[in-house]
Design an enzyme around this catalytic site. Structure first.
Site, PDB file in Angstrom:
ATOM      1  N   ASP A   1      49.360  45.643  54.590  1.00 61.35           N
ATOM      2  CA  ASP A   1      48.961  45.161  55.913  1.00 61.35           C
ATOM      3  C   ASP A   1      48.574  43.685  55.908  1.00 61.35           C
ATOM      4  OD1 ASP A   1      49.256  47.719  57.029  1.00 61.35           O
ATOM      5  OD2 ASP A   1      47.230  48.296  56.456  1.00 61.35           O
TER       6      ASP A   1
ATOM      7  N   ASP B   1      46.761  50.816  62.405  1.00 56.02           N
ATOM      8  CA  ASP B   1      47.328  51.824  61.519  1.00 56.02           C
ATOM      9  C   ASP B   1      46.722  53.173  61.911  1.00 56.02           C
ATOM     10  OD1 ASP B   1      48.537  53.184  59.516  1.00 56.02           O
ATOM     11  OD2 ASP B   1      47.443  52.247  57.875  1.00 56.02           O
TER      12      ASP B   1
END
Length: 916
Positions: A654, A328
């Site tokens: 996530d 990320d």
């Protein structure tokens, strides 16, 4: 205390727990309760004591048979020899115990470092504490993605939903409330004003009072059903360990042949039995898993110094195989410290000065900064926000209440989402502090952000009764929900040209690498009931307020780390929820995106079939505007293409991708509770460079495991072949049982322990990733082990034959014993690298190994020359000629290897020169 906490009112619960419902416990009271209630943890299902761990080292049937035979030898008169064998077995047991204990201790240390945390209110201050320190009476804040750290009676529940399958088996999240329930027996699933240890917050936020901790919690009642993932099973699946077992099996066959030939030659059956059992003990691969475990534990301890905590020890070795790292953008590649740089209100752009979270800065530009639209924009930024701004350890609310004694600390920080923290700071720079605004307005509802809506809404009621909804979200999505905007302090319809201009401004700012958020608001009728405050009523016909563009500076080491990845054959994939143009600008700045490369969005993935996406996944390095399902698809596509995928994430969205990945990594400071639970490693500093350090450590650890297995199995093979070749040649048995065990102890124990922490090759990150099941690599190691064992065996046999020629069997046996010991001590330096010679690696680059070889040599000399030990170990005095023969034979393979490598390198360079 009562078990029916759900039947008590909030005030009654606070009184029962003897705490403050707003400020929480004091530190002094919390410390006293900790000593009374104990740590907030579940007792281990089974705990092995140190003495049990030590005794387990002698539980192998081969060792027990050897000890039984030794007892018989002692009973029939050879007491000294029996004591020597027992002493060697005990010494090996102590070394094995040390290795296992160090590995287990490392695992426990890593569990503590990667343990769950909770946000707690104590002394009126929010602070993050290890969950194990919670006590009854603590106030705990809950957010989406948190694992509930103890049993809580909820005091506040804003759209709070908790998944309780760990307790009830029901996978559907349960909507929670704070109101009191009837005073009667209720099933756990029906106590909707309680949150239980081990369950997971899937939506909303809330806070609760700790009422039960540790084994007193509901989870403690079923603690006997909880089992932790075994570390050993994964280690036993290591191909290298299986290789060691297979080679040891061949050794056992050879030992059987030696025994049969010895019986046929009518050797002493009992002595032959002891010799056979000694050889089996040497060839037994039972210690390999503990050796591998210690190597992994050493690597994990090294990584702690690099701010990486390995939660699942075997995953360290897997990190060395990674071919793709998906990260990320926020936090790992950037500093995760957002700062608002641009504000667009009323069509005009305003620059915002200042750095970090310090609320000092100015608004410069031609835009209006006093009107109604600007005021509502700043109020929306401050109120549609759950972050907490702190100075030192004191929150802004605490500063306003005068909790800071003396001069407060200078450092400003944020608890919560960094994006929301940046918005708080921006509003504070304009003079809009949420803590002051909330003195006149009260939040009565919240619709938390989720990836489906891509926005967040709060509703505030003023003292006059007027209610206003404030909304923030992705510009292109929020703009579609807006029908009006402000002009001259009046609401006017939002026309198509104005929409296009807003989107154009959004694109221009995104191209500069800024992350954009839009803000809107609407008045809510005062008579609207709380159950009517939903997405359908609040998030439509909104009044557009403006845009905020913020920057998250790249980490200084990120660009260099990505370059290292490229040299190491590792592809870096950046995944972000930002605008496509923002992702493109940052991708180019990082060096991930080359000219001509495309950025795929979540919508692009939705339009592709599974086969189409698998084809482009190998060539795509940046993804933008992705949802949780898209991250999962990216990982699956890469794995289906044969990649070993590591995923670094920190948010609740996530979790599926981190769990699906071969190696899941959590950004520790921002990671939610549940994502830490499914990850293999935790970054304490959130730095992408730390991931590269973990990959390097994984490669190095695997390299050291190969060195260890090569050395240990080669030495075992060498001893067995010495006996086997001697029998085939018609010689007497070269070694007595005590000598067989002594060689294994003195040559393999200390040097092997030193080899475990050997420095890695300097070019380890310039090599391509290793495939986990690369048969060529495994068979290459098998070839090295076989040739190494053959050289050791032939060398010892040569020394034995020369000894027979020079004298009697005792001299030959002593020369063979010393040759075996010293040839193995030379060989350990050869095992340090598969690509370089002993000279290339440097003899003194591992001081521990040099010391281990020195000590082993000294112990061998003690056995050779101490008079009372000579009859026990069947050794005799050696003169200079004997030592010259031993040293020539022992050092010849290493010296010859250095010479051949030097010659081959020279030939290779000449061939390369001729080709050029």
């Amino acid at each position: 205390m009562t078990w029916r906490w759900y039947a008590l009112t909030k005030q009654e619960v606070v009184e029962q727990c003897r705490t403050d419902g707003i400020k929480g416990l004091s530190d002094k009271e919390a410390k006293e309760r900790a000593s009374r209630f104990g740590p907030n943890e579940l007792s281990s299902v089974s705990q092995i004591h140190l003495w049990q761990l030590f005794i387990s080292q002698f539980g192998d049937p081969v060792v027990l048979m050897l000890l039984a035979g030794t007892a018989i030898v002692g009973f029939f008169g050879n007491f000294a020899g029996a004591c020597a064998i027992v002493s060697i077995v005990i010494a090996k047991g102590i070394i094995g115990f040390i290795q296992v204990y160090r590995a287990e201790h490392s695992i426990e240390l890593l569990k503590q470092l990667a343990g769950p945390e909770a946000i707690v209110i104590r002394d009126g201050r929010e602070r993050k504490l290890p969950a194990v320190e919670l006590v009854p009476g603590d106030i705990v804040l809950l957010n989406k993605g948190d694992r509930v750290p103890a049993d809580l009676r909820l005091l506040q529940a804003d759209q709070l939903e908790i998944e309780e399958s760990a307790l009830t088996g029901e996978t559907s999240p349960v909507k929670k409330q704070e109101e009191t329930l009837p005073d009667k027996d209720l099933a756990i699933g029906d106590t909707i004003n309680m949150a239980y240890m081990g369950t997971v917050v899937t939506r909303g936020r809330g806070c609760g009072l700790v009422v039960r901790t540790g084994m007193a919690a509901e989870m403690g009642r079923i603690a006997d059903m909880i089992r932790e993932d075994g570390q050993g099973e994964m280690l036993l699946q290591c191909p290298l360990v299986r290789l060691g077992k297979n080679l040891s099996a061949y050794c056992l066959i050879i030992i059987a042949v030696v025994m049969i030939i010895g019986v046929m030659r009518r050797n002493d059956v009992f002595q032959l039995f002891l010799t056979g059992i000694s050889l089996v003990a040497v060839a037994n691969p039972g210690g390999l898993p503990s050796v591998v475990a210690e190597a992994l534990a050493i690597g994990a301890r090294r990584l702690i110094r690099r701010n990486v905590v390995i939660r699942i020890i075997p995953s360290l070795e897997a990190l060395g195989c990674a071919t793709v790292i998906c990260a990320d953008k926020s936090g790992t590649l950037t500093q995760n410290e957002m700062t608002v740089r641009k504000v667009v209100v009323g069509g005009h752009s305003v620059d915002v000065t200042g750095e970090g979270y310090d609320p000092k800065g100015e608004f410069t530009g031609t835009g209006e900064r006093q009107g109604l639209q600007f005021t509502l924009f700043m109020k929306a930024a401050a109120l549609c926000n759950n972050a907490v701004l702190k100075r030192g350890s004191i929150s802004v609310a605490g500063l306003f209440r005068g909790l800071a004694h003396g001069r407060p600390a200078k450092e400003w920080s944020v608890i919560g989402d960094p994006t929301e923290g940046a918005l708080l700071v921006m509003a504070a720079k304009a003079g809009f502090w949420r803590e002051r605004l909330e003195m006149k307005e009260q939040r009565i509802a919240e619709l938390p952000f989720n990836s489906g809506r891509n926005c967040m809404t709060v509703v505030y009621r003023q003292t006059s009764g007027v209610m206003t909804a404030y909304v923030k979200g992705a510009p292109e999505l929020l703009l579609a929900l807006c029908t009006h905007t402000y002009k001259g302090g009046m609401t006017v319809p939002l026309l198509a040209p104005e929409r296009e201009e807003i989107l154009a401004q959004n694109s221009r700012l995104a191209e500069q690498g800024l992350r954009l958020l839009a803000f809107a608001c609407k008045e809510v009728p005062a008579n609207t009931r709380s159950e009517e405050l939903s997405e359908n009523t609040l998030e439509q016909r909104l009044v557009f307020l403006g845009l905020a563009g913020m920057i998250d500076h790249l980490r200084p080491a990120a660009v260099k780390a990505i370059q290292i990845c490229r040299k190491a054959g590792i592809k870096v994939v950046m995944i972000t929820g930002d605008h496509q143009l923002t992702a493109q600008a940052i991708g180019r700045e990082l060096g991930i995106l080359s000219k001509g490369d495309t950025v795929l969005t979540g919508r692009d993935l939705d339009r592709m079939s599974e086969e189409q996406f698998r084809e482009v996944a190998d060539h795509t390095s940046v993804y933008a505007r992705v949802l949780s399902k898209h991250k999962m698809q990216i990982v699956q596509a890469l794995k289906q293409s044969g990649h070993i995928v590591a995923v670094a994430g920190s948010k609740f969205d996530d979790v599926p991708a981190v769990k699906e990945a071969d190696i899941g990594i959590t950004a520790g400071s921002a990671g939610t509770g549940i994502i830490k639970d499914v990850s293999s490693a935790v970054l304490a500093d959130d730095d992408f460079g730390s991931i590269i350090a973990a990959v390097k450590e994984g490669r190095g650890t695997y390299s050291n495991i190969r060195k260890l297995i090569r050395y240990l199995i080669s030495c075992s093979v060498g001893v067995v072949l010495t006996m086997f070749l001697a029998v085939l040649a018609g010689f007497p048995l070269p070694l007595a049982p005590v000598q067989v065990l002594w060689v294994n102890l003195i040559a393999c124990s200390l040097p092997a322990m030193a080899l475990n922490s050997d420095p890695y090759d300097h070019d380890i990150m310039a090599q391509p990733p290793r495939r986990p099941w690369d048969s060529a690599s495994i068979y290459g190691l098998a070839w090295r082990i076989g040739t190494g064992g053959m050289v050791i065996g032939l060398g010892a046999l040569a020394a034995f034959a020369i000894g027979l020629f020079l004298g009697e069997v005792s001299l030959a046996s002593t020369m063979a014993l010393n040759t075996l010991v010293f040839i193995q001590l030379f060989y350990v330096f050869t095992c340090r690298s598969e690509n370089q010679t002993t000279v290339g690696t440097g003899i003194f680059t591992n001081p521990c190994l040099v010391g281990a070889v020195f000590i082993s040599s000294a112990l061998q000399l003690v056995v050779d020359y101490v008079p009372f030990l000579q009859p026990i170990f069947n050794t005799v005095y050696l003169n200079g000629l004997h030592w010259a023969i031993i040293m020539v034979i022992s050092s010849a393979p290493t010296a010859l290897g250095v010479l051949l490598r030097h010659l081959s390198d020279g030939v290779r360079q000449k061939v390369m020169y001729l080709k050029v």
